[in-house]
Enzyme design. Structure first.
Site, short mmCIF file in Angstrom:
data_model
loop_
_atom_site.label_atom_id
_atom_site.label_comp_id
_atom_site.label_asym_id
_atom_site.label_seq_id
_atom_site.Cartn_x
_atom_site.Cartn_y
_atom_site.Cartn_z
CE LYS A 1 55.80 40.84 22.31
NZ LYS A 1 54.97 40.02 23.11
CB CYS B 1 50.81 31.14 42.61
SG CYS B 1 50.98 29.34 41.85
P1 ADP Z 1 52.39 38.96 20.69
O1 ADP Z 1 52.93 39.59 19.55
O2 ADP Z 1 52.20 39.73 22.14
O3 ADP Z 1 52.88 37.49 21.10
P2 ADP Z 1 49.97 38.91 19.17
O4 ADP Z 1 50.06 40.45 18.61
O5 ADP Z 1 50.30 38.09 18.10
O6 ADP Z 1 50.69 38.97 20.44
O7 ADP Z 1 48.50 38.66 19.65
C1 ADP Z 1 47.95 37.46 19.98
C2 ADP Z 1 46.70 37.11 19.97
O8 ADP Z 1 45.82 37.93 20.87
C3 ADP Z 1 46.12 37.51 18.60
O9 ADP Z 1 45.19 36.42 18.11
C4 ADP Z 1 45.27 38.63 18.74
O10 ADP Z 1 44.26 38.97 17.74
C5 ADP Z 1 44.69 38.69 19.97
N1 ADP Z 1 44.55 39.88 20.85
C6 ADP Z 1 45.38 41.04 20.74
N2 ADP Z 1 44.62 41.89 21.47
C7 ADP Z 1 43.40 41.53 21.67
C8 ADP Z 1 42.28 41.97 22.74
N3 ADP Z 1 42.44 43.49 22.84
N4 ADP Z 1 41.30 41.33 22.71
C9 ADP Z 1 41.30 39.96 22.19
N5 ADP Z 1 42.28 39.50 21.67
C10 ADP Z 1 43.16 40.13 21.21
ZN ZN Z 2 53.24 29.11 43.10
MG MG Z 3 54.53 39.35 18.17
#
Ligand code: ADP
Ligand code: ZN
Ligand code: MG
Length: 590
Positions: free
Chosen positions: A72, A423
């Site tokens: 996010k 699933c």
């Molecule tokens: P949330 O806030 O939804 O829990 P984060 O924004 O903290 O998630 O992101 C979680 C992880 O996913 C981070 O390590 C980020 O760098 C990675 N990430 C986000 N977008 C992408 C993408 N498009 N491709 C690869 N990794 C991603």
């Molecule tokens: Zn199931």
């Molecule tokens: Mg977050």
């Protein structure tokens, strides 16, 4: 032009995913693509990221719902780099903000955090830059507490707004606004003034919480009713969901968990969630005594103690954190291979959040829940006074007792998602598409109600345990009712029936205080009283509901045999070569 687009968008009510934002034909699309690769060093967007970015860049208010770990943050960090001006990010946890700030600084993106912990000089610097028409700051993180308290911060935001430089207000963990959510924080309600103070600045709310009621409440509190809601699917295909129904002692359960940690999950990392601080302490101590590297985490520990254990666990110096719900936000570890629930969560919402922390690296991970009948009443007596406390527990209970429907489908349905996924054998119910059968339980209800009425005539209060005993002709003689035969089905199946009757309002819980605790008692529910005489009540009951294991729980052999009193009992041998016996009558030879 953007303005008029915004009004049209806002007058339409969007409750679901919006394909108009799916494309690459926006004026900012080239720049967005470039920033993704050049600044964030990422190859492609994940499912809803681009839609959210397009929606917020078009000036619309938007709530983005994506599972934890879904990505996010990128949905506001990237738009922050488009055009001049400032993005204000409201976030509930200082550690979360600092992690993000460090990440952004490493990418050379000017970022600041304002919290109770920043010095006066630092604060002054940041606040000055916010109001400066030529300010270089791109992102400012702030806690809702600080925002609600600091008139100076608000005044700088107003100056920024008047300079037409307040590009976006982002509210992370936006469910904290709502009392319906699982993590209400009073200071979040202050954010209701954002729309009136800064009507032209789009709001972007982020959360992993997805019940429709919570989202509607968030919109109302923030005055962004009818805004765009982008909701990613709940489906995390790498998570395996299992429920293990147990009736053995807690000690034994901890021993079994210890064994799992040393064999199946050896050298792997995870969390064990418990209901109470006392549970956490008990489980941690016992696990340690069995040679497991475990650490406790709960709200009564000093912050230093908590961050110490969190750090050890992050560095894999400790295998498992045993925690209450206090351990949640701010977990950055992606390689959790298991999340074990020592007992059921307080709500399905909590359960979804807690298990969602597993397998954020995309690799398979297990979500194993231990269900024990008595825990239902421990849980309800803790939360009955909270708003929606009881109904939340009953949703969780319904999930535990539904042995038929795919676990993921059950969650999707609960969160108002359409289930169109497969699933692929990643839950216990999909692995055992078998032995549930629809059973008429009307007679059982009548018997149980008779026992309850009899007790009430004698001014006796019936706990679930006492009720079960009386029903099975055990315990205190005066609580039993002549003529009621003890059921010929297993005690665990009867417990399942009691649970289902409770969920449906045929039975009801009442709570009474003792000096040391609150106790749940069962009484006749209102639906029993209004039920028409010839209406049958049927449930899907799983006669083998004890047979669940966290390994491939396929039943290999089923033997039937008669016990001395001519009751039929079923012995099952499953592929863990564990023998479980589905009759808890004492006479049964083990
Ligand atoms: P949330 O806030 O939804 O829990 P984060 O924004 O903290 O998630 O992101 C979680 C992880 O996913 C981070 O390590 C980020 O760098 C990675 N990430 C986000 N977008 C992408 C993408 N498009 N491709 C690869 N990794 C991603
Ligand atoms: Zn199931
Ligand atoms: Mg977050």
């Amino acid at each position: 032009r953007i303005k008029s687009m915004e009004t049209t968008l806002q007058t339409m009510s969007h409750t679901s995913n919006d394909s108009r934002f799916d494309g690459n034909e926006f004026e900012w699309s080239k720049r967005v693509e470039h920033l993704l690769q050049a600044v964030f060093k990422l190859k492609t967007f994940r499912s809803y990221q681009l839609m959210a970015i397009n929606a917020t860049l078009s000036g619309s208010d938007c709530v983005l719902v994506m599972p934890t770990g879904g990505g996010k943050s990128l949905c506001f960090q990237l738009p922050a780099l488009i055009g001049d001006g400032l993005t204000v990010v409201v976030s509930p946890l200082i550690s979360l903000m600092e992690d993000q700030m460090n990440g952004l600084k490493a990418l050379n993106i000017p970022t600041a955090v304002i919290s109770g912990q920043t010095t006066r000089e630092e604060n002054n610097e940041i606040l000055k830059s916010m109001a400066d028409p030529k300010g270089t700051l791109i992102l400012v993180y702030v806690t809702p507490e600080k925002m609600a308290k600091s008139k100076r911060f608000m005044s700088q935001m107003e100056k920024c707004y008047r300079n037409k430089r307040l590009n976006r207000i982002v509210i992370d963990e936006v469910h904290c606004c709502s009392q319906w959510g699982h993590d209400f924080r009073p200071d979040y309600q202050f954010l209701g003034v954002m729309k009136t103070q800064f009507p032209d600045t789009p709001i972007l709310g982020l959360t992993a919480t997805a019940t429709s009621a919570v989202i509607l409440d968030i919109q109302k509190i923030l005055s962004i009713e009818g805004c765009i809601v982008l909701k990613d699917s709940f489906f995390r295909s790498n998570l395996r969901y299992f429920i293990k129904k147990v009736d053995y002692k807690r000690e034994e359960q901890i021993e079994k968990i210890a064994k799992l940690l040393k064999t199946k999950y050896a050298k792997q990392s995870g969390i064990i969630y418990c209901l109470t601080i006392k549970d956490v302490e008990e489980v941690t101590e016992k696990l340690k005594s069995l040679g497991v590297k475990a650490g406790a985490y709960h709200a009564q520990l000093e912050p230093q103690v908590r961050s110490h254990i969190h750090r050890k666990w992050s560095q894999n110096l400790c295998q498992v954190i045993v925690a209450t719900v206090a351990f949640g936000m701010g977990i950055n570890k992606l390689d959790l291979r298991f999340v074990i629930h020592f007992s059921m969560s307080k709500s399905l919402e909590n359960y979804y959040q807690e298990t969602g922390r597993a397998g954020r690296d995309g690799q398979p991970a297990d979500c194993l829940l231990y269900y024990r009948f008595q825990d239902v009443f421990r849980t309800t007596s803790l939360v009955f006074s909270e708003k929606n406390g009881l109904s939340n527990v009953y949703s969780m209970l319904a999930y535990c007792l539904n042995d038929k429907t795919c676990r993921k489908e059950q969650m999707a349905t609960y969160f108002g998602d359409k289930w169109k996924n497969n699933c692929d054998q990643m839950c216990d119910n999909c692995m055992n598409r078998d032995e549930s059968s629809e059973t008429d339980v009307t007679k059982h209800l009548l018997n149980v109600n008779q026992i309850l009425n009899n007790a009430s005539k004698m001014s006796e209060r019936m706990t679930a345990l006492k009720l079960m005993d009386a029903w099975f002709a055990k315990g205190n003689k005066k609580l039993r009712v002549d003529g009621i035969q003890s059921p010929s089905i297993g005690r665990n199946v009867c417990e399942q029936i009691i649970g289902l009757l409770l969920i449906d309002g045929y039975l009801k819980e009442e709570f009474h205080f003792t000096p040391y605790s609150t106790i749940s008692y069962l009484t006749v529910g209102s639906r029993s009283l209004t039920r028409s005489k010839d209406m049958k009540i049927t449930y899907f009951l799983n006669s083998l509901s004890q047979k669940r294991s966290n390994k491939t729980p396929k039943v290999k052999t089923i033997k039937k045999q008669k016990t001395s009193d001519n009751k039929e009992s079923v012995i099952t041998i499953n592929d863990n070569s564990m023998i479980t016996i589905d009759e808890s009558d004492d006479e049964m030879n083990d």
